[in-house]
Motif scaffolding. Structure first.
Motif, PDB file in Angstrom:
ATOM      1  N   VAL A 280       0.843  -1.536   0.121  1.00 24.22           N
ATOM      2  CA  VAL A 280       0.126   0.624   0.061  1.00 24.22           C
ATOM      3  C   VAL A 280       0.515   0.972   0.691  1.00 24.22           C
ATOM      4  O   VAL A 280       0.369   2.201  -0.542  1.00 24.22           O
ATOM      5  CB  VAL A 280      -1.040   0.108   0.905  1.00 24.22           C
ATOM      6  CG1 VAL A 280      -1.319   1.172   1.671  1.00 24.22           C
ATOM      7  CG2 VAL A 280      -1.946  -1.025   1.440  1.00 24.22           C
ATOM      8  N   LEU A 281       1.815   1.513   0.665  1.00 22.64           N
ATOM      9  CA  LEU A 281       2.646   2.047   0.491  1.00 22.64           C
ATOM     10  C   LEU A 281       3.375   2.367  -0.664  1.00 22.64           C
ATOM     11  O   LEU A 281       3.859   3.778  -0.840  1.00 22.64           O
ATOM     12  CB  LEU A 281       4.102   2.174   2.250  1.00 22.64           C
ATOM     13  CG  LEU A 281       2.921   1.956   3.201  1.00 22.64           C
ATOM     14  CD1 LEU A 281       4.195   1.434   4.286  1.00 22.64           C
ATOM     15  CD2 LEU A 281       2.874   3.843   4.079  1.00 22.64           C
ATOM     16  N   VAL A 282       4.088   1.263  -1.362  1.00 21.38           N
ATOM     17  CA  VAL A 282       4.707   2.039  -2.677  1.00 21.38           C
ATOM     18  C   VAL A 282       2.973   2.310  -3.444  1.00 21.38           C
ATOM     19  O   VAL A 282       3.378   2.753  -4.076  1.00 21.38           O
ATOM     20  CB  VAL A 282       5.229   0.781  -3.108  1.00 21.38           C
ATOM     21  CG1 VAL A 282       5.437   0.828  -4.166  1.00 21.38           C
ATOM     22  CG2 VAL A 282       6.507  -0.035  -2.381  1.00 21.38           C
ATOM     23  N   GLU A 283       1.988   1.544  -3.879  1.00 19.77           N
ATOM     24  CA  GLU A 283       0.492   2.305  -4.294  1.00 19.77           C
ATOM     25  C   GLU A 283       1.093   3.348  -3.557  1.00 19.77           C
ATOM     26  O   GLU A 283       0.802   4.619  -5.052  1.00 19.77           O
ATOM     27  CB  GLU A 283      -0.107   1.075  -4.096  1.00 19.77           C
ATOM     28  CG  GLU A 283       0.356   0.291  -4.399  1.00 19.77           C
ATOM     29  CD  GLU A 283       0.054   0.003  -6.129  1.00 19.77           C
ATOM     30  OE1 GLU A 283       0.060   1.160  -7.142  1.00 19.77           O
ATOM     31  OE2 GLU A 283       0.522  -1.269  -6.442  1.00 19.77           O
ATOM     32  N   LEU A 284       1.378   4.393  -2.731  1.00 18.91           N
ATOM     33  CA  LEU A 284       0.521   5.908  -2.231  1.00 18.91           C
ATOM     34  C   LEU A 284       1.800   6.691  -2.847  1.00 18.91           C
ATOM     35  O   LEU A 284       1.661   7.479  -3.119  1.00 18.91           O
ATOM     36  CB  LEU A 284       0.430   5.545  -0.475  1.00 18.91           C
ATOM     37  CG  LEU A 284      -0.637   5.268  -0.287  1.00 18.91           C
ATOM     38  CD1 LEU A 284      -0.763   5.389   0.980  1.00 18.91           C
ATOM     39  CD2 LEU A 284      -2.056   5.562  -0.799  1.00 18.91           C
ATOM     40  N   ALA A 285       2.817   5.615  -2.970  1.00 23.03           N
ATOM     41  CA  ALA A 285       4.363   6.888  -3.302  1.00 23.03           C
ATOM     42  C   ALA A 285       3.995   7.421  -4.898  1.00 23.03           C
ATOM     43  O   ALA A 285       4.552   8.557  -5.134  1.00 23.03           O
ATOM     44  CB  ALA A 285       4.776   5.919  -3.277  1.00 23.03           C
TER      45      ALA A 285
END
Length: 294
Positions: A280-285
């Motif tokens: 999720v964090l990679v997608e948010l970035a």
């Protein structure tokens, strides 16, 4: 059978990445700060089931929660409504009228399952109309509870109870959506056989996951939850895509839309959704958010 092993580990991991596992103030855990041009959020990675020995929570985490306007969880406040949950479970987890487990399992697996419940002193009649996927989740839940951990002490429930009536609570998924991930599984015979076979070793797997999480070791968690199962059986990739990566994309998209509002959010998501190169964090970035580990 290797694929079934990955499937069982994946189901075990999902038990560990869909809700909360509390920790003591000395434990690092997984905690991030995410900002957009408008909103800001703190993201807490969790593991399911806990006991009171994992309190108190880190001050940094509590402070972030207290300052937040909105609590975002995988589920919304409906998850606290026992009557609604019971109604949904009764509808979603039972086999169609006239069907039993005997209609979905071969004779050998069916016999092993009956023997398991006899050993556990659970009347088989009470579960014979339960869908195999849900029944296996209940078996794993039962085992984890024997180790002394309880869902009532879970982190998601903890923060939802604290936020109820004080903060807006938003869910990223519905309870029905999460349930159907477990219920709509292929090859019930393999799932039941592998779950029953692996119960005796599940404690070491859980211990390794919990230890890595408490140390805040996201690389080790990624290895245990994702890389190792996929290395063991690459054919399990579509399974992880369905249970983890596709959900990550949807969660990130919803969070990014919420962060367009100038509000402060406190987000609680299972740790398995926050590690790896498709988290999720990679997608948010990738969606333009600034992500910082705390």
């Amino acid at each position: 059978m290797k694929f079934c092993c990955s499937l069982r580990l994946g189901l075990s991991a999902l038990l560990l990445v869909t809700s909360g596992f509390l920790w003591s103030a000395e434990d690092k855990g997984l905690f991030w700060h995410v900002t957009s041009s408008a909103g800001t959020a703190y993201v807490l990675g969790t593991i399911h089931f806990a006991d009171q020995s994992f309190y108190p929570l880190r001050k940094e985490i509590i402070d972030a929660f207290e300052k937040s306007d909105v609590l975002i969880g995988e589920l919304d406040a409906e998850a606290l409504d026992g009557k609604k949950i019971a109604k949904i479970l009764a509808k979603e987890t039972q086999l169609p009228k006239g069907e039993t487990l005997k209609d979905h399992l071969n004779d050998e697996v069916y016999k092993k399952l009956k023997q398991y419940f006899q050993q556990e002193n659970v009347p088989f009649k009470s579960v014979e109309r339960t869908k195999p996927g849900w029944l296996m989740m209940q078996i794993m839940t039962r085992y984890i509870q024997k180790l002394g951990y309880n869902a009532k002490d879970g982190l998601d429930r903890h923060f939802m109870q604290r936020a109820q009536g004080k903060k807006e609570i938003i869910g990223l998924e519905s309870l029905v959506e999460q349930l159907r991930l477990f219920l709509e599984l292929d090859d019930a015979d393999a799932l039941v056989s592998e779950t029953l076979r692996s119960i005796d070793t599940m404690d070491s797997e859980l211990a390794a996951l919990v230890k890595s999480w408490k140390k805040g070791d996201e690389q080790q968690l990624e290895l245990l939850l994702i890389k190792k199962p996929l290395l063991t059986e690459p054919k399990a990739k579509p399974y992880f895509d369905r249970f983890i990566w596709q959900r990550n994309k949807k969660m990130a998209k919803k969070i990014s839309l919420l962060l367009k509002e100038p509000k402060r959010y406190f987000i609680v998501i299972g740790s398995g959704h926050l590690v790896g190169n498709q988290s999720v964090l990679v997608e948010l970035a990738a969606l333009g958010m600034q992500v910082e580990r705390h």
